[in-house]
Design a protein around this motif. Structure first.
Motif, mmCIF file in Angstrom:
data_model
loop_
_atom_site.group_PDB
_atom_site.id
_atom_site.type_symbol
_atom_site.label_atom_id
_atom_site.label_comp_id
_atom_site.label_asym_id
_atom_site.label_seq_id
_atom_site.Cartn_x
_atom_site.Cartn_y
_atom_site.Cartn_z
ATOM 1 N N ALA A 126 15.001 16.658 -6.680
ATOM 2 C CA ALA A 126 15.926 17.589 -6.008
ATOM 3 C C ALA A 126 17.324 16.981 -5.922
ATOM 4 N N ALA A 127 17.395 15.658 -5.693
ATOM 5 C CA ALA A 127 18.698 14.990 -5.591
ATOM 6 C C ALA A 127 19.422 15.014 -6.937
ATOM 7 N N THR A 128 18.679 14.879 -8.032
ATOM 8 C CA THR A 128 19.303 14.914 -9.357
ATOM 9 C C THR A 128 19.935 16.290 -9.617
ATOM 10 N N HIS A 129 19.251 17.339 -9.153
ATOM 11 C CA HIS A 129 19.834 18.684 -9.256
ATOM 12 C C HIS A 129 21.097 18.782 -8.397
ATOM 13 N N ALA A 130 21.006 18.230 -7.184
ATOM 14 C CA ALA A 130 22.103 18.409 -6.225
ATOM 15 C C ALA A 130 23.358 17.653 -6.642
ATOM 16 N N THR A 131 23.199 16.571 -7.413
ATOM 17 C CA THR A 131 24.346 15.732 -7.737
ATOM 18 C C THR A 131 24.832 15.920 -9.170
ATOM 19 N N ALA A 132 24.378 16.993 -9.838
ATOM 20 C CA ALA A 132 24.829 17.228 -11.218
ATOM 21 C C ALA A 132 26.352 17.275 -11.272
ATOM 22 N N LEU A 133 26.934 16.556 -12.225
ATOM 23 C CA LEU A 133 28.398 16.508 -12.318
ATOM 24 C C LEU A 133 28.946 17.885 -12.685
ATOM 25 N N THR A 134 28.286 18.541 -13.646
ATOM 26 C CA THR A 134 28.666 19.897 -13.999
ATOM 27 C C THR A 134 27.617 20.827 -13.406
ATOM 28 N N PRO A 135 28.051 21.813 -12.637
ATOM 29 C CA PRO A 135 27.064 22.702 -12.035
ATOM 30 C C PRO A 135 26.148 23.296 -13.090
ATOM 31 N N ARG A 170 27.831 26.581 -5.692
ATOM 32 C CA ARG A 170 27.548 25.353 -4.949
ATOM 33 C C ARG A 170 28.371 25.229 -3.676
ATOM 34 N N SER A 171 29.448 26.017 -3.586
ATOM 35 C CA SER A 171 30.210 25.963 -2.335
ATOM 36 C C SER A 171 29.404 26.571 -1.191
ATOM 37 N N ARG A 172 28.338 27.289 -1.545
ATOM 38 C CA ARG A 172 27.503 27.871 -0.484
ATOM 39 C C ARG A 172 26.331 26.962 -0.119
ATOM 40 N N TRP A 173 26.220 25.812 -0.765
ATOM 41 C CA TRP A 173 25.193 24.855 -0.358
ATOM 42 C C TRP A 173 25.620 24.211 0.959
ATOM 43 N N ASP A 174 24.617 23.799 1.741
ATOM 44 C CA ASP A 174 24.886 23.191 3.044
ATOM 45 C C ASP A 174 25.222 21.712 2.828
ATOM 46 N N GLU A 175 26.530 21.413 2.906
ATOM 47 C CA GLU A 175 27.033 20.062 2.611
ATOM 48 C C GLU A 175 26.353 18.993 3.462
ATOM 49 N N SER A 176 26.199 19.266 4.769
ATOM 50 C CA SER A 176 25.691 18.210 5.649
ATOM 51 C C SER A 176 24.215 17.942 5.350
ATOM 52 N N GLU A 177 23.466 19.002 5.002
ATOM 53 C CA GLU A 177 22.056 18.784 4.642
ATOM 54 C C GLU A 177 21.943 18.019 3.322
ATOM 55 N N ILE A 178 22.812 18.341 2.374
ATOM 56 C CA ILE A 178 22.804 17.608 1.093
ATOM 57 C C ILE A 178 23.097 16.119 1.347
#
Lengths: 115, 423
Positions: B298-307, B264-272
Motif C-alpha cells: 500500500a505504501a508503494t502505491h501511496a508514494t508513486a512519483l507519478t500518480p 491524490r489531493s483528496r487522499w488524507d495526508e495525515s493518515e498517509i
C-alpha cells in the motif's frame, strides 16, 4: 481446573492399510505421550473399530432408536480417547496437540462437571 | 434530556465501552454479567450527569460505577450459591479486593480481545464478539454488519459465550510462545472488519464507514497496548494507507474511481504520513509477516512519483514475499495483477489463467474483472466483454457493478456479435 475429553479421530481404512512399522511407531509415540503428560492424564485407551459401535438416538415420541455403527458420517471415526485435566483450554490444547493421530485428528471436548 | 449529556454519553460509549466492560469482566469472571455492569453504568451516567454535569474523565467515572456494580453482584452471587462458571485464567489478585485505584485501572482490553478472538471459537463468532464486546455495537448492529438477522446473531453470540465458559477459554494475554500465532487471529478479525467496511460485500454504497472506523479504533488500541509488535504496526499502517484513499475512491456521483485515476489531493495526508511512518517501523525486523508486507505494498502505491504509475517491480517482489508467508488464492490473484502491471498484459493474463482453477476464486468477481482488463489491453474485445459480464454476475456491490458495466460498454462494438471468439 477442568476435565477435557481428547478424542482421537482416525481414518479406519488407513489404519487397516498401514504397515506394522507405522503401527509400532504410533504405539511407541502414545507411550511417550502418556509418560510426558502423566500428571494431566485421567484416563485413556484405544477404542474398538467403529464396526463395534452402537448409536442411540432419542426419538420425538420419547423412545430411543438404536442403530449399528458410529454417529459420524465422514470417513473418520473416534479411534481412542484420553481424559485429561487442565486449568483452561489453552493448557488442554497444548496437551491435545501432542496426541499422536497420524490417521486423522483429535477432538477436544470439555467434560460436564458432575458436581 | 440534556443534549450535552446525551452527546457525552454517546461519545463515551463509542470510545470507552470496551475498556469498561473489560475492567468489569476481570471482577465478575463472566462476560454476560460484565456486559450488564457496563450497560448499567451508562444508564446511570445519563441520569447522574444531568444533575452534576459531565465529569472530567467520563471513562474513569463509568469504570468506577461498573466495577462497583460488579462487586455488588459478586457479593450477592457468593451469598446465593457457591460459584458460577468463571472466565479461566484471571490472576489470583483479580477478585473484588484487587488493588487498583479509581484513577489507574489496568487496561484489560487486550485480555478481552484475545478471549473474543480465541482460535477455539468459530471465525464468524470471533468477529461478532469483538464488535459486540470491544466496540459496544448492539446485537442488531452486529447482525447488520454481517447481513444476518438479529435473532441469528443473538444466537451466535450466546453460543460463543457459552463455549467460552464451558471450554474455559481464558481471560488472559497469551504468553510469548503463543503470542505470534494468537495475535495473528486477532489481527485477522480487525482486518476483516476493516475490509467489510472498506468495500461492503453488497448494497448500495461502496463503503461502510461505521465498520471501517471501528476497525481503525481497534487497530489503534492494539498499537497502544502492543507497541513493540511489528505485525500490529503493519496492520495499523495498512488500514491507514487504505483508509486515506476513502474520499477519492468514488466520484461526485458515487461512481468507483480506480486507484490509478484517483485525485491524490483528496487522499488524507495525515493518515498517509502516519501510515508511512508505521510501515518503516514494521519492516525493521525480519522475517516479515503478512500485514507489514501488505502495508509496504500500500505504501508503494501511496508514494508513486507519478500518480497511477507506482513501482510495479517492487510491488511484485513484495507480493512474492507475501505469498511465501501467506499462500492464499486471493494473494495469488493480486500477485497476478502485479505481474501484468510489471511485465505487460499478456504476462498478467497468463498469470491469471494459471490460478483460474482455484476453487476459492471460482465465485470471485475480481478474477473475472482482472481478466477483462488485460483482455481489453490486448484488444481481445469480445473475450473482454464476456469477462466483464462474468464479473457483473458475481459482484453484489452496486458501485462496483456500475463501474464494471461502464468499462464493458466502453469497448468497441463487437466484430463478431453472433459468435464471440473463445480460445
Amino acid at each position: 481446573m477442568a476435565e477435557y475429553m481428547v478424542f482421537i479421530w482416525s481414518d479406519e481404512q488407513a489404519v487397516e492399510r498401514s504397515d506394522p512399522g507405522t503401527m509400532d511407531r504410533t504405539m511407541a509415540a502414545h507411550r511417550e505421550f502418556v509418560s510426558r503428560h502423566a500428571s494431566a492424564l485421567r484416563g485413556g485407551n484405544r477404542l474398538h473399530p467403529s464396526g463395534a459401535s452402537t448409536s442411540i438416538r432419542h426419538t420425538p415420541d420419547g423412545g430411543v432408536a438404536i442403530s449399528d455403527g458410529a454417529f459420524s458420517e465422514t470417513k473418520e471415526v473416534i479411534g481412542g480417547f484420553y481424559l485429561i485435566e487442565a486449568a483452561d483450554i489453552d493448557e488442554a490444547l497444548s496437551i491435545a496437540a501432542d496426541v499422536p493421530a497420524p490417521f486423522g485428528g483429535v477432538e477436544l471436548r470439555p467434560v460436564l462437571p458432575t458436581s | 434530556m440534556d443534549p450535552v449529556v446525551a452527546a457525552a454519553v454517546a461519545d463515551a460509549h463509542r470510545t470507552e465501552w470496551g475498556r469498561i466492560l473489560a475492567a468489569a469482566a476481570r471482577l465478575t469472571g463472566d462476560l454476560d454479567t460484565a456486559e450488564e455492569c457496563a450497560q448499567e453504568a451508562f444508564a446511570e451516567a445519563l441520569g447522574s450527569w444531568t444533575g452534576t454535569g459531565v465529569p472530567d474523565r467520563p471513562g474513569a467515572w463509568l469504570t468506577t460505577v461498573a466495577r462497583r456494580r460488579a462487586m455488588d453482584i459478586i457479593r450477592r452471587r457468593d451469598l446465593l450459591r457457591g460459584k458460577l462458571p468463571l472466565l479461566a485464567g484471571r490472576d489470583a489478585g483479580d477478585g473484588p479486593d484487587a488493588a487498583g485505584t479509581e484513577e489507574t485501572f489496568p487496561d484489560d482490553r487486550l485480555r478481552l480481545i484475545f478471549t473474543c478472538c480465541h482460535p477455539a471459537l468459530a471465525p464468524e463468532a470471533r468477529v461478532a464478539l469483538t464488535l459486540r464486546l470491544l466496540c459496544g455495537l448492539s446485537t442488531a448492529e452486529v447482525a447488520n454488519a454481517f447481513l444476518t438477522s438479529e435473532p441469528t446473531m443473538a444466537a451466535r453470540l450466546t453460543r460463543a459465550k457459552k463455549k467460552i465458559a464451558a471450554a474455559r477459554i481464558p481471560y488472559r494475554v497469551p504468553g510469548p510462545n503463543e503470542l505470534p500465532h494468537r495475535l495473528a487471529t486477532v489481527l485477522d478479525v480487525v482486518h476483516l472488519v476493516f475490509a467489510t467496511g472498506h468495500t461492503a460485500p453488497s448494497g448500495g454504497t461502496l463503503q461502510r464507514r461505521d465498520l471501517a472506523e471501528r476497525a481503525l479504533d481497534l487497530a489503534r488500541m492494539l498499537r497502544l497496548l502492543l507497541p513493540d509488535e511489528p505485525a500490529v504496526a503493519g496492520l495499523l499502517a495498512l488500514i491507514l494507507l487504505t483508509d486515506a484513499r476513502r474520499h477519492a475512491r468514488t466520484d461526485a456521483n458515487g461512481q468507483l474511481v480506480r486507484l490509478a485515476e484517483q485525485d491524490r489531493s483528496r487522499w488524507d495526508e495525515s493518515e498517509i504520513h502516519e501510515g508511512l511512518e508505521l510501515v518503516r517501523e514494521s519492516l525493521l525486523r525480519r522475517p516479515y509477516s503478512r500485514y507489514p508486507l501488505m502495508a509496504a505494498i500500500a505504501a508503494t502505491h501511496a508514494t508513486a512519483l507519478t500518480p497511477g504509475t507506482p513501482d510495479w517491480a517492487q510491488i511484485l517482489s513484495l507480493y512474492d514475499e507475501l505469498i511465501a508467508v501467506w499462500p492464499s488464492p486471493i494473494v495469488a490473484l493480486n500477485r497476478a495483477v502485479a505481474v501484468g502491471e510489471a511485465n505487460g498484459p499478456a504476462a498478467g493474463l497468463a498469470a491469471l489463467d494459471a490460478i483460474a482453477g482455484e476453487p476459492e476464486l471460482a465465485g470471485y468477481h475480481y478474477l473475472a474483472a482482472a481478466r477483462a482488463e488485460y483482455l481489453r489491453r490486448l484488444d481481445r474485445h469480445d473475450e473482454a466483454r464476456l469477462a466483464y459480464d462474468e464479473a457483473l454476475l458475481l459482484s453484489a456491490n452496486d458501485t462496483e457493478r456500475h463501474f464494471l458495466a461502464a468499462r464493458r460498454d466502453e469497448l468497441p462494438p463487437s466484430d463478431a456479435p453472433e459468435r464471440p471468439r473463445r480460445p
